[in-house]
Write a protein that holds these residues in place. Structure first.
Motif, PDB file in Angstrom:
ATOM      1  N   ASN A  59       0.801  -1.411   0.072  1.00 22.80           N
ATOM      2  CA  ASN A  59       0.173  -0.017   0.009  1.00 22.80           C
ATOM      3  C   ASN A  59       0.769   1.259  -0.002  1.00 22.80           C
ATOM      4  O   ASN A  59       0.431   2.436  -0.304  1.00 22.80           O
ATOM      5  N   GLY A  60       2.202   1.137   0.257  1.00 22.76           N
ATOM      6  CA  GLY A  60       3.232   2.401   0.377  1.00 22.76           C
ATOM      7  C   GLY A  60       3.633   2.670  -1.069  1.00 22.76           C
ATOM      8  O   GLY A  60       4.277   3.740  -1.397  1.00 22.76           O
ATOM      9  N   ASP A  61       3.274   1.610  -1.969  1.00 22.28           N
ATOM     10  CA  ASP A  61       3.865   1.760  -3.260  1.00 22.28           C
ATOM     11  C   ASP A  61       3.353   2.844  -3.909  1.00 22.28           C
ATOM     12  O   ASP A  61       2.193   3.247  -3.874  1.00 22.28           O
ATOM     13  N   ASP A  62       4.267   3.743  -4.752  1.00 19.64           N
ATOM     14  CA  ASP A  62       3.620   4.983  -5.405  1.00 19.64           C
ATOM     15  C   ASP A  62       2.767   5.931  -4.563  1.00 19.64           C
ATOM     16  O   ASP A  62       2.059   6.743  -5.180  1.00 19.64           O
ATOM     17  N   THR A  63       3.339   6.186  -3.491  1.00 19.41           N
ATOM     18  CA  THR A  63       2.954   7.224  -2.550  1.00 19.41           C
ATOM     19  C   THR A  63       3.791   8.055  -2.249  1.00 19.41           C
ATOM     20  O   THR A  63       5.215   8.199  -2.526  1.00 19.41           O
ATOM     21  N   THR A  64       3.504   9.356  -1.631  1.00 14.79           N
ATOM     22  CA  THR A  64       4.128  10.557  -1.140  1.00 14.79           C
ATOM     23  C   THR A  64       3.835  10.544   0.396  1.00 14.79           C
ATOM     24  O   THR A  64       2.851  10.794   0.616  1.00 14.79           O
ATOM     25  N   GLN A  65       5.124  10.666   1.076  1.00 13.73           N
ATOM     26  CA  GLN A  65       4.855  10.820   2.637  1.00 13.73           C
ATOM     27  C   GLN A  65       5.608  11.811   3.174  1.00 13.73           C
ATOM     28  O   GLN A  65       6.753  11.760   2.923  1.00 13.73           O
ATOM     29  N   VAL A  66       5.033  12.580   3.863  1.00 20.31           N
ATOM     30  CA  VAL A  66       5.547  13.903   4.698  1.00 20.31           C
ATOM     31  C   VAL A  66       5.798  13.525   6.094  1.00 20.31           C
ATOM     32  O   VAL A  66       4.937  13.083   6.815  1.00 20.31           O
ATOM     33  N   ARG A  67       7.248  13.506   6.596  1.00 22.98           N
ATOM     34  CA  ARG A  67       7.256  13.083   7.774  1.00 22.98           C
ATOM     35  C   ARG A  67       8.251  14.170   8.668  1.00 22.98           C
ATOM     36  O   ARG A  67       9.087  14.861   7.826  1.00 22.98           O
ATOM     37  N   ASP A  68       7.767  14.572   9.868  1.00 22.75           N
ATOM     38  CA  ASP A  68       8.608  15.490  10.811  1.00 22.75           C
ATOM     39  C   ASP A  68       9.775  14.578  10.826  1.00 22.75           C
ATOM     40  O   ASP A  68      10.066  13.462  11.251  1.00 22.75           O
ATOM     41  N   TYR A  69      10.956  15.476  11.034  1.00 25.47           N
ATOM     42  CA  TYR A  69      12.336  14.846  11.460  1.00 25.47           C
ATOM     43  C   TYR A  69      13.088  15.678  12.462  1.00 25.47           C
ATOM     44  O   TYR A  69      12.649  17.003  12.662  1.00 25.47           O
ATOM     45  N   GLU A  70      13.946  15.158  13.112  1.00 22.95           N
ATOM     46  CA  GLU A  70      14.785  15.808  14.227  1.00 22.95           C
ATOM     47  C   GLU A  70      16.263  15.420  13.764  1.00 22.95           C
ATOM     48  O   GLU A  70      16.541  14.402  13.749  1.00 22.95           O
ATOM     49  N   LEU A  71      17.094  16.232  13.773  1.00 24.72           N
ATOM     50  CA  LEU A  71      18.443  16.140  13.524  1.00 24.72           C
ATOM     51  C   LEU A  71      19.446  16.634  14.775  1.00 24.72           C
ATOM     52  O   LEU A  71      19.251  17.753  15.046  1.00 24.72           O
ATOM     53  N   LYS A  72      20.064  15.873  15.302  1.00 24.69           N
ATOM     54  CA  LYS A  72      20.911  16.263  16.688  1.00 24.69           C
ATOM     55  C   LYS A  72      22.258  15.705  16.502  1.00 24.69           C
ATOM     56  O   LYS A  72      22.438  14.465  16.647  1.00 24.69           O
ATOM     57  N   GLY A  73      23.401  16.269  16.019  1.00 25.60           N
ATOM     58  CA  GLY A  73      24.413  15.997  15.811  1.00 25.60           C
ATOM     59  C   GLY A  73      24.628  15.007  14.622  1.00 25.60           C
ATOM     60  O   GLY A  73      23.938  15.401  13.457  1.00 25.60           O
ATOM     61  N   ASP A  74      24.822  13.740  14.910  1.00 26.17           N
ATOM     62  CA  ASP A  74      24.877  12.750  13.688  1.00 26.17           C
ATOM     63  C   ASP A  74      23.845  11.861  13.964  1.00 26.17           C
ATOM     64  O   ASP A  74      23.912  10.585  13.635  1.00 26.17           O
ATOM     65  N   THR A  75      22.808  12.052  14.776  1.00 27.68           N
ATOM     66  CA  THR A  75      21.514  11.396  15.081  1.00 27.68           C
ATOM     67  C   THR A  75      20.196  11.976  14.356  1.00 27.68           C
ATOM     68  O   THR A  75      20.050  13.030  14.589  1.00 27.68           O
ATOM     69  N   LEU A  76      19.729  11.354  13.534  1.00 26.75           N
ATOM     70  CA  LEU A  76      18.623  11.589  12.678  1.00 26.75           C
ATOM     71  C   LEU A  76      17.402  10.666  13.223  1.00 26.75           C
ATOM     72  O   LEU A  76      17.459   9.472  13.247  1.00 26.75           O
ATOM     73  N   SER A  77      16.160  11.574  13.375  1.00 25.46           N
ATOM     74  CA  SER A  77      14.891  10.464  13.632  1.00 25.46           C
ATOM     75  C   SER A  77      13.958  11.231  12.752  1.00 25.46           C
ATOM     76  O   SER A  77      13.823  12.451  12.656  1.00 25.46           O
ATOM     77  N   TRP A  78      12.892  10.202  12.544  1.00 27.70           N
ATOM     78  CA  TRP A  78      11.836  10.671  11.902  1.00 27.70           C
ATOM     79  C   TRP A  78      10.571  10.071  12.505  1.00 27.70           C
ATOM     80  O   TRP A  78      10.445   8.791  13.014  1.00 27.70           O
ATOM     81  N   LYS A  79       9.225  10.640  12.287  1.00 29.17           N
ATOM     82  CA  LYS A  79       8.032   9.926  12.638  1.00 29.17           C
ATOM     83  C   LYS A  79       7.320   9.581  11.433  1.00 29.17           C
ATOM     84  O   LYS A  79       7.194  10.254  10.717  1.00 29.17           O
ATOM     85  N   VAL A  80       6.491   8.491  11.625  1.00 31.19           N
ATOM     86  CA  VAL A  80       5.846   7.925  10.359  1.00 31.19           C
ATOM     87  C   VAL A  80       4.406   8.207  10.808  1.00 31.19           C
ATOM     88  O   VAL A  80       3.900   8.359  11.957  1.00 31.19           O
TER      89      VAL A  80
END
Length: 164
Positions: free
Chosen positions: A125-146
């Motif tokens: 169901n994720g094929d051919d979709t566009t998803q916008v996610r919030d992200y946070e970058l702290k130094g060399d650590t990156l996180s995002w929420k689905v």
């Protein structure tokens, strides 16, 4: 002559991409190791979603392509040695113990949002979709929420940059 022009163009593109990364215009560019695959429950509790030590990687290229692989830390092996002859439960477990996708992406650093244009995913169901996610970058650590799941939980992916 064409060979030299092509080599020069490739070198210039590489230098421009390194310059863009160094200037922080695209902080996602690089290779990342998965360090957590959690979920936030509706009550705010954060729990592991793919085990306490999930495995995976994310790669983001300077020309806008990505690949993200997440695997549960402990995966059940198929009883037989033929992947085409698994049981229903084996196939179900294999599907639910991984989450992978690839496609193209853009980053809005001012809004801390990444837009993933997913070409293919282990969840069809994720094929051919566009998803916008919030992200946070702290130094060399990156996180995002689905986006929240039907049960209200919100997956959170955390990766650490792999030094070049």
């Amino acid at each position: 002559m064409k060979k030299y022009v092509s080599l020069l163009a490739s070198a210039m593109l590489c230098v421009c991409n390194m310059h863009a990364q160094a200037n922080g215009s695209n902080p996602f560019v690089g290779h990342w190791k998965l360090i957590a695959a959690d979920k936030l429950l509706p009550d705010g509790t954060r729990v592991s979603d793919y085990g306490t030590e999930p495995h995976g990687m994310a790669m983001f290229t300077a020309d806008g392509h990505f690949m993200i692989d997440v695997f549960r830390d402990v995966r059940t092996k198929f009883a037989g040695k033929d992947r085409e002859k698994g049981s229903f439960d084996e196939y179900k477990e294999a599907q639910l113990s991984s989450s992978c996708s690839f496609g193209t992406y853009t980053v809005d650093t001012a809004a801390n949002k990444v837009t993933l244009h997913i070409d293919r995913s282990t969840y069809p169901n994720g094929d051919d979709t566009t998803q916008v996610r919030d992200y946070e970058l702290k130094g060399d650590t990156l996180s995002w929420k689905v986006a929240p799941r039907p049960d209200g939980s919100i997956p959170v992916t955390v990766v650490r940059r792999i030094a070049p």
